[in-house]
Design a protein around this motif. Structure first.
Motif, PDB file in Angstrom:
ATOM      1  N   GLU A  49       0.822  -1.204   0.000  1.00 64.40           N
ATOM      2  CA  GLU A  49       0.000   0.000   0.000  1.00 64.40           C
ATOM      3  C   GLU A  49       0.861   1.262   0.000  1.00 64.40           C
ATOM      4  N   LEU A  50       1.895   1.256   0.829  1.00 68.26           N
ATOM      5  CA  LEU A  50       2.729   2.446   0.897  1.00 68.26           C
ATOM      6  C   LEU A  50       3.578   2.617  -0.363  1.00 68.26           C
ATOM      7  N   ASP A  51       3.894   1.520  -1.034  1.00 70.79           N
ATOM      8  CA  ASP A  51       4.622   1.630  -2.297  1.00 70.79           C
ATOM      9  C   ASP A  51       3.804   2.390  -3.333  1.00 70.79           C
ATOM     10  N   LEU A  52       2.497   2.148  -3.364  1.00 77.97           N
ATOM     11  CA  LEU A  52       1.639   2.870  -4.301  1.00 77.97           C
ATOM     12  C   LEU A  52       1.639   4.362  -4.011  1.00 77.97           C
ATOM     13  N   VAL A  53       1.591   4.685  -2.717  1.00 77.89           N
ATOM     14  CA  VAL A  53       1.605   6.096  -2.339  1.00 77.89           C
ATOM     15  C   VAL A  53       2.959   6.720  -2.632  1.00 77.89           C
ATOM     16  N   SER A  54       4.028   5.972  -2.357  1.00 82.28           N
ATOM     17  CA  SER A  54       5.370   6.530  -2.530  1.00 82.28           C
ATOM     18  C   SER A  54       5.669   6.867  -3.981  1.00 82.28           C
ATOM     19  N   GLU A  55       5.095   6.098  -4.900  1.00 80.51           N
ATOM     20  CA  GLU A  55       5.295   6.398  -6.324  1.00 80.51           C
ATOM     21  C   GLU A  55       4.695   7.750  -6.686  1.00 80.51           C
ATOM     22  N   GLU A  56       3.515   8.028  -6.140  1.00 79.52           N
ATOM     23  CA  GLU A  56       2.857   9.294  -6.448  1.00 79.52           C
ATOM     24  C   GLU A  56       3.578  10.473  -5.789  1.00 79.52           C
ATOM     25  N   PHE A  57       4.075  10.257  -4.573  1.00 79.25           N
ATOM     26  CA  PHE A  57       4.694  11.353  -3.832  1.00 79.25           C
ATOM     27  C   PHE A  57       6.211  11.408  -4.022  1.00 79.25           C
ATOM     28  N   SER A  58       6.771  10.451  -4.767  1.00 75.61           N
ATOM     29  CA  SER A  58       8.221  10.388  -5.001  1.00 75.61           C
ATOM     30  C   SER A  58       8.992  10.356  -3.683  1.00 75.61           C
ATOM     31  N   LEU A  59       8.571   9.463  -2.781  1.00 76.67           N
ATOM     32  CA  LEU A  59       9.209   9.344  -1.472  1.00 76.67           C
ATOM     33  C   LEU A  59      10.474   8.517  -1.583  1.00 76.67           C
ATOM     34  N   HIS A  60      11.425   8.802  -0.709  1.00 72.08           N
ATOM     35  CA  HIS A  60      12.690   8.067  -0.722  1.00 72.08           C
ATOM     36  C   HIS A  60      12.435   6.641  -0.205  1.00 72.08           C
ATOM     37  N   PRO A  61      12.997   5.639  -0.852  1.00 70.57           N
ATOM     38  CA  PRO A  61      12.724   4.239  -0.450  1.00 70.57           C
ATOM     39  C   PRO A  61      13.161   3.915   0.975  1.00 70.57           C
ATOM     40  N   LEU A  62      14.235   4.535   1.462  1.00 70.57           N
ATOM     41  CA  LEU A  62      14.657   4.264   2.839  1.00 70.57           C
ATOM     42  C   LEU A  62      13.632   4.770   3.838  1.00 70.57           C
ATOM     43  N   ALA A  63      13.070   5.950   3.568  1.00 64.59           N
ATOM     44  CA  ALA A  63      12.043   6.498   4.452  1.00 64.59           C
ATOM     45  C   ALA A  63      10.781   5.647   4.391  1.00 64.59           C
ATOM     46  N   VAL A  64      10.434   5.164   3.188  1.00 66.23           N
ATOM     47  CA  VAL A  64       9.264   4.299   3.040  1.00 66.23           C
ATOM     48  C   VAL A  64       9.452   3.012   3.835  1.00 66.23           C
ATOM     49  N   GLU A  65      10.640   2.449   3.778  1.00 59.13           N
ATOM     50  CA  GLU A  65      10.922   1.223   4.541  1.00 59.13           C
ATOM     51  C   GLU A  65      10.759   1.459   6.034  1.00 59.13           C
ATOM     52  N   ASP A  66      11.257   2.599   6.524  1.00 58.35           N
ATOM     53  CA  ASP A  66      11.107   2.919   7.948  1.00 58.35           C
ATOM     54  C   ASP A  66       9.641   3.089   8.322  1.00 58.35           C
ATOM     55  N   ALA A  67       8.854   3.697   7.434  1.00 56.72           N
ATOM     56  CA  ALA A  67       7.442   3.938   7.727  1.00 56.72           C
ATOM     57  C   ALA A  67       6.644   2.650   7.779  1.00 56.72           C
ATOM     58  N   VAL A  68       7.083   1.637   7.058  1.00 59.21           N
ATOM     59  CA  VAL A  68       6.371   0.361   7.052  1.00 59.21           C
ATOM     60  C   VAL A  68       6.741  -0.483   8.269  1.00 59.21           C
ATOM     61  N   THR A  69       8.034  -0.603   8.524  1.00 56.16           N
ATOM     62  CA  THR A  69       8.484  -1.496   9.593  1.00 56.16           C
ATOM     63  C   THR A  69       8.257  -0.908  10.978  1.00 56.16           C
ATOM     64  N   ALA A  70       8.223   0.428  11.087  1.00 54.35           N
ATOM     65  CA  ALA A  70       8.062   1.106  12.388  1.00 54.35           C
ATOM     66  C   ALA A  70       9.210   0.731  13.319  1.00 54.35           C
ATOM     67  N   HIS A  71       8.996   0.870  14.639  1.00 52.15           N
ATOM     68  CA  HIS A  71      10.028   0.610  15.640  1.00 52.15           C
ATOM     69  C   HIS A  71      11.292   1.416  15.334  1.00 52.15           C
ATOM     70  N   GLN A  72      11.085   2.683  14.998  1.00 59.62           N
ATOM     71  CA  GLN A  72      12.197   3.549  14.660  1.00 59.62           C
ATOM     72  C   GLN A  72      12.537   4.471  15.828  1.00 59.62           C
ATOM     73  N   ARG A  73      13.760   4.920  15.840  1.00 51.16           N
ATOM     74  CA  ARG A  73      14.200   5.921  16.812  1.00 51.16           C
ATOM     75  C   ARG A  73      13.721   7.289  16.344  1.00 51.16           C
ATOM     76  N   PRO A  74      13.266   8.166  17.262  1.00 47.90           N
ATOM     77  CA  PRO A  74      12.893   9.520  16.841  1.00 47.90           C
ATOM     78  C   PRO A  74      14.029  10.190  16.083  1.00 47.90           C
ATOM     79  N   LYS A  75      13.702  10.738  14.919  1.00 49.75           N
ATOM     80  CA  LYS A  75      14.755  11.295  14.068  1.00 49.75           C
ATOM     81  C   LYS A  75      14.149  12.223  13.028  1.00 49.75           C
ATOM     82  N   LEU A  76      15.006  12.993  12.393  1.00 52.38           N
ATOM     83  CA  LEU A  76      14.648  13.861  11.276  1.00 52.38           C
ATOM     84  C   LEU A  76      15.647  13.615  10.156  1.00 52.38           C
ATOM     85  N   GLU A  77      15.143  13.233   8.988  1.00 54.91           N
ATOM     86  CA  GLU A  77      15.994  12.982   7.837  1.00 54.91           C
ATOM     87  C   GLU A  77      15.534  13.857   6.677  1.00 54.91           C
TER      88      GLU A  77
END
Length: 329
Positions: A49-77
């Motif tokens: 689902e997020l891959d479909l959105v990322s194509e439209e918004f041209s999101l960076h694949p690393l950020a998309v991966e973090d958004a799917v897997t969650a359990h991330q450290r608070p950060k700004l990239e």
């Protein structure tokens, strides 16, 4: 796809305006119009689902991966044309005095903001409607949504640290209450310390991203909003100070509890030693007289047996009084 979309709307000059229901068409309309952005809210999207959105918004694949897997450290990239920020959300459950965690992630672009949340401990439930009541703030664009999320998350931290302080006060009173059993409290203190550690993992790493947003190093944040982020960073500093104070106090309480346990164990050992000494005296005398040598003193005297018993009782009474006065019994 629809199950993951919480809400999608176009905002022009800070006000919600009608637009296409399909997010692709809505994004195209936002890009075409001026002073307009799309706010797309997602909840726990799958990778497909997020891959479909990322194509439209041209999101960076690393950020998309973090958004799917969650359990991330608070950060700004920062990525070309976009920014990605992660918040740890917290939830307090007074019934069990526990803290649970979730996550909110934001993709920030020139004409869009996308929020992705994981878990039930999200502060975004009423955020959109609250922001729609402040069109002047919302008119600042996608960065206004980022500020509102940061402000709400940090306010949530303040509420939780206040609740934890109340729980810690109760635990401290229980540890130092006279006559209360000291055993078993160490496990509760350790459990409380784990809760505070979980809060620390959410709050401490967030300080640096907020300072970056307030300093102007992120070009998507307008100058007008930088003082707002600085205010949120100040509130977060207060939260981190409270968390540090909670952790130090927990360490002190734990040390005090361990000292109480040690004192209690010493008292128990003294009592055991005193009773062992009381039992040793008659045992020794009875053992000597139980050897039945014919030349033992008073062995054939009629008063020998009561005399031996009297000596044992007298010595035991004297020892009992001595131990009692010294606090061993």
């Amino acid at each position: 796809m629809d199950r993951m979309i919480v809400d999608s709307a176009i905002y022009r000059a800070g006000r919600r305006t009608p637009g296409p229901e399909d997010f692709s068409d809505a994004l195209a309309a936002a890009r075409k119009a001026g002073d307009t952005f799309l706010w797309l809210g997602l909840k726990e999207p799958t990778a497909a689902e997020l891959d479909l959105v990322s194509e439209e918004f041209s999101l960076h694949p690393l950020a998309v991966e973090d958004a799917v897997t969650a359990h991330q450290r608070p950060k700004l990239e920062r990525f070309p044309g976009s920014a990605f920020m992660v918040f740890k959300t917290l939830g307090y459950h007074p019934d069990g005095h526990t803290v649970s965690t979730g996550e909110v992630m934001l993709f920030l672009g020139d004409c869009y903001v996308m929020t992705v949340r994981h878990g039930d401990d999200s502060p975004l439930a009423g955020l959109r409607s609250a922001l729609e009541g402040e069109p002047k703030l919302l008119a600042e664009g996608p960065a206004a949504v980022l500020y509102a999320v940061a402000d709400m998350v940090v306010d949530q931290y303040l509420e939780i640290t206040t609740a934890l302080q109340g729980d810690l006060d109760d635990l401290e009173a229980e540890v130092f209450a006279p006559g209360r059993p000291v055993r078993g409290l160490a496990e509760r203190i350790y459990a409380f310390k784990r809760q505070v550690t979980g809060v620390r993992k959410a709050t401490v790493p967030l300080q640096e991203p907020l300072l970056r947003l307030a300093s102007g190093t992120v070009e998507s944040v307008p100058a007008k909003l930088r003082p707002y982020f600085r205010d949120v960073a100040d509130h977060l500093t207060r939260v981190n100070e409270q968390v540090d104070a909670l952790d130090r106090l927990l360490s002190d309480i734990l040390n005090a509890n361990l000292a109480q346990v040690s004192v209690q164990q010493n008292n128990d050992m003294r009592k055991i030693s005193a009773w062992a000494a009381l039992a040793a005296v008659p045992t020794m005398i009875a053992g000597v007289y139980g050897m039945n040598f014919e030349d033992m003193p008073e062995l054939r005297q009629p008063w020998g047996y009561p005399a031996a018993v009297g000596v044992m009782v007298t010595i035991c009474l004297v020892l009992h009084r001595v131990f009692k006065r010294s606090g061993w019994l």
